[in-house]
Design a protein around this motif. Structure first.
Motif, PDB file in Angstrom:
ATOM      1  N   THR A   1       0.868  -1.157  -0.176  1.00  0.00           N
ATOM      2  CA  THR A   1       0.058   0.106   0.035  1.00  0.00           C
ATOM      3  C   THR A   1       0.997   1.241  -0.043  1.00  0.00           C
ATOM      4  O   THR A   1       1.922   1.189   0.711  1.00  0.00           O
ATOM      5  CB  THR A   1      -0.747   0.145   1.151  1.00  0.00           C
ATOM      6  OG1 THR A   1      -1.788  -1.233   1.206  1.00  0.00           O
ATOM      7  CG2 THR A   1      -1.826   1.178   1.092  1.00  0.00           C
TER       8      THR A   1
ATOM      9  N   GLU B   1       0.566   5.934  -0.636  1.00  0.00           N
ATOM     10  CA  GLU B   1      -0.130   6.926  -0.660  1.00  0.00           C
ATOM     11  C   GLU B   1       0.681   8.113  -1.744  1.00  0.00           C
ATOM     12  O   GLU B   1       1.869   8.376  -1.407  1.00  0.00           O
ATOM     13  CB  GLU B   1      -0.572   7.577   0.466  1.00  0.00           C
ATOM     14  CG  GLU B   1      -1.597   8.992   0.327  1.00  0.00           C
ATOM     15  CD  GLU B   1      -1.731   9.581   1.393  1.00  0.00           C
ATOM     16  OE1 GLU B   1      -1.713  11.085   1.297  1.00  0.00           O
ATOM     17  OE2 GLU B   1      -1.537   9.053   2.535  1.00  0.00           O
TER      18      GLU B   1
ATOM     19  N   ARG C   1      -2.386  -1.604  -3.654  1.00  0.00           N
ATOM     20  CA  ARG C   1      -3.317  -0.526  -3.374  1.00  0.00           C
ATOM     21  C   ARG C   1      -2.688   0.873  -3.506  1.00  0.00           C
ATOM     22  O   ARG C   1      -1.762   1.080  -2.632  1.00  0.00           O
ATOM     23  CB  ARG C   1      -4.045  -0.868  -1.968  1.00  0.00           C
ATOM     24  CG  ARG C   1      -5.009   0.451  -1.471  1.00  0.00           C
ATOM     25  CD  ARG C   1      -5.607  -0.034  -0.201  1.00  0.00           C
ATOM     26  NE  ARG C   1      -6.096   1.174   0.477  1.00  0.00           N
ATOM     27  CZ  ARG C   1      -7.515   1.575   0.105  1.00  0.00           C
ATOM     28  NH1 ARG C   1      -8.105   0.887  -0.696  1.00  0.00           N
ATOM     29  NH2 ARG C   1      -8.093   2.800   0.543  1.00  0.00           N
TER      30      ARG C   1
ATOM     31  N   GLU D   1      -3.202   4.908  -2.655  1.00  0.00           N
ATOM     32  CA  GLU D   1      -4.272   5.857  -2.224  1.00  0.00           C
ATOM     33  C   GLU D   1      -3.975   7.286  -2.649  1.00  0.00           C
ATOM     34  O   GLU D   1      -3.020   7.729  -2.825  1.00  0.00           O
ATOM     35  CB  GLU D   1      -4.116   5.514  -0.756  1.00  0.00           C
ATOM     36  CG  GLU D   1      -4.558   4.387  -0.269  1.00  0.00           C
ATOM     37  CD  GLU D   1      -4.365   4.117   1.125  1.00  0.00           C
ATOM     38  OE1 GLU D   1      -4.893   3.211   1.772  1.00  0.00           O
ATOM     39  OE2 GLU D   1      -3.669   5.144   1.974  1.00  0.00           O
TER      40      GLU D   1
ATOM     41  N   TYR E   1     -11.106  10.121   0.434  1.00  0.00           N
ATOM     42  CA  TYR E   1     -10.175   9.165   0.435  1.00  0.00           C
ATOM     43  C   TYR E   1     -10.578   8.367  -0.843  1.00  0.00           C
ATOM     44  O   TYR E   1     -11.604   7.952  -1.007  1.00  0.00           O
ATOM     45  CB  TYR E   1     -10.064   8.187   1.684  1.00  0.00           C
ATOM     46  CG  TYR E   1      -9.312   8.627   2.530  1.00  0.00           C
ATOM     47  CD1 TYR E   1      -8.146   8.112   3.130  1.00  0.00           C
ATOM     48  CD2 TYR E   1      -9.920   9.849   3.440  1.00  0.00           C
ATOM     49  CE1 TYR E   1      -7.601   8.742   4.001  1.00  0.00           C
ATOM     50  CE2 TYR E   1      -9.203  10.285   4.547  1.00  0.00           C
ATOM     51  CZ  TYR E   1      -8.107   9.726   5.023  1.00  0.00           C
ATOM     52  OH  TYR E   1      -7.228  10.207   5.980  1.00  0.00           O
TER      53      TYR E   1
ATOM     54  N   SER F   1      -8.857   5.588  -4.063  1.00  0.00           N
ATOM     55  CA  SER F   1      -7.850   4.529  -4.236  1.00  0.00           C
ATOM     56  C   SER F   1      -7.940   4.000  -5.768  1.00  0.00           C
ATOM     57  O   SER F   1      -9.054   4.166  -6.220  1.00  0.00           O
ATOM     58  CB  SER F   1      -8.002   3.493  -3.000  1.00  0.00           C
ATOM     59  OG  SER F   1      -8.813   2.607  -3.342  1.00  0.00           O
TER      60      SER F   1
END
Length: 189
Positions: A96, A98, A132, A134, A174, A176
Motif C-alpha cells: 500500500t 499514498e 493499493r 491511495e 479518500y 484509491s
C-alpha cells in the motif's frame, strides 16, 4: 541523475526528476513563488519557510527513500521547479502507498500532476508490486479531486472535518485504485 519527460499538450519542456536535499535553495524559491496557492489545502509551505526547513524536508524524504518508506520527485517546466509528486506513505510489505502532489500557480491546468502521478503509480504497481494506491485530498480541493478521477481512482469515503489546517477543519476524501484495475486501464487512461 534522471529526468522523465512529462510532455503534454502545451508543456514540451516538462520533466519529472528526483527532488534531493542538494536542491534545497531551488525548492525554497519554488515554495516562495507558490506559497499561498500551495498552502490553501496542505501544510508544506508552513514547513518550508527557510533554507533549513527546505533542506530538512527534502532530507526527510531522502531518509524515507533509504528506508523504502517514501519518495519525492519534482516537476520542472523549462528548467524551473514548479511542483512535485511524492509517495507520502510507501509500505512495500503491505503493498500500500499514498501518492500526493502540489503545484505552483504558473503550472496549473497543464496536466502535469496527472502525468507525473501516472508515472509514480505505474512504477509502484509494475516495479514494486504495490496492490493499493491511495490519494487523500481536502474535499474542497476540486483540482486534486479531478486528478483522482482522471487517474481512474474510486472515491471510498469522506472523513468529515478530520483535517485541521490553518485553523479551519476540512473534510478529507479518500480515493484509491487497486493494481488489477490500474493494469486493466479502467477507466481508460
Amino acid at each position: 541523475m534522471f529526468a522523465i519527460p512529462l510532455d503534454t499538450p502545451g508543456t514540451p519542456g516538462a520533466e519529472l526528476r528526483p527532488l534531493e536535499p542538494w536542491r534545497a535553495a531551488e525548492f525554497l524559491a519554488h515554495m516562495d513563488r507558490g506559497r499561498e496557492h500551495i498552502g490553501r489545502f496542505i501544510g508544506l509551505p508552513d514547513v518550508v519557510r527557510d533554507l533549513d526547513g527546505a533542506r530538512a524536508y527534502l532530507q526527510s524524504y531522502a531518509d524515507k527513500q533509504a528506508a523504502d518508506g517514501g519518495r519525492v520527485h519534482g516537476i520542472w517546466l523549462d528548467g524551473t521547479l514548479v511542483g512535485g509528486v511524492l509517495f507520502r506513505v510507501f509500505d512495500a510489505a503491505a503493498g500500500t502507498c499514498e501518492v500526493g502532489c502540489w503545484l505552483e500557480p504558473a503550472a496549473v491546468g497543464r496536466g502535469l500532476i496527472t502525468r507525473a502521478a501516472r508515472i509514480l503509480i505505474d512504477w509502484a504497481v509494475e516495479e514494486r508490486g504495490m496492490h493499493r494506491i491511495e490519494w487523500v485530498t481536502a474535499a474542497g480541493n476540486t483540482a486534486s479531486v479531478r486528478v483522482a478521477e482522471r487517474l481512474g481512482m474510486t472515491r471510498e469515503g469522506v472523513l468529515r472535518e478530520s483535517y485541521l489546517h490553518r485553523g479551519v477543519r476540512h473534510d478529507m476524501e479518500y480515493w484509491s485504485v487497486l493494481a488489477p484495475h490500474w493494469r486493466a486501464g479502467r477507466p481508460a487512461r
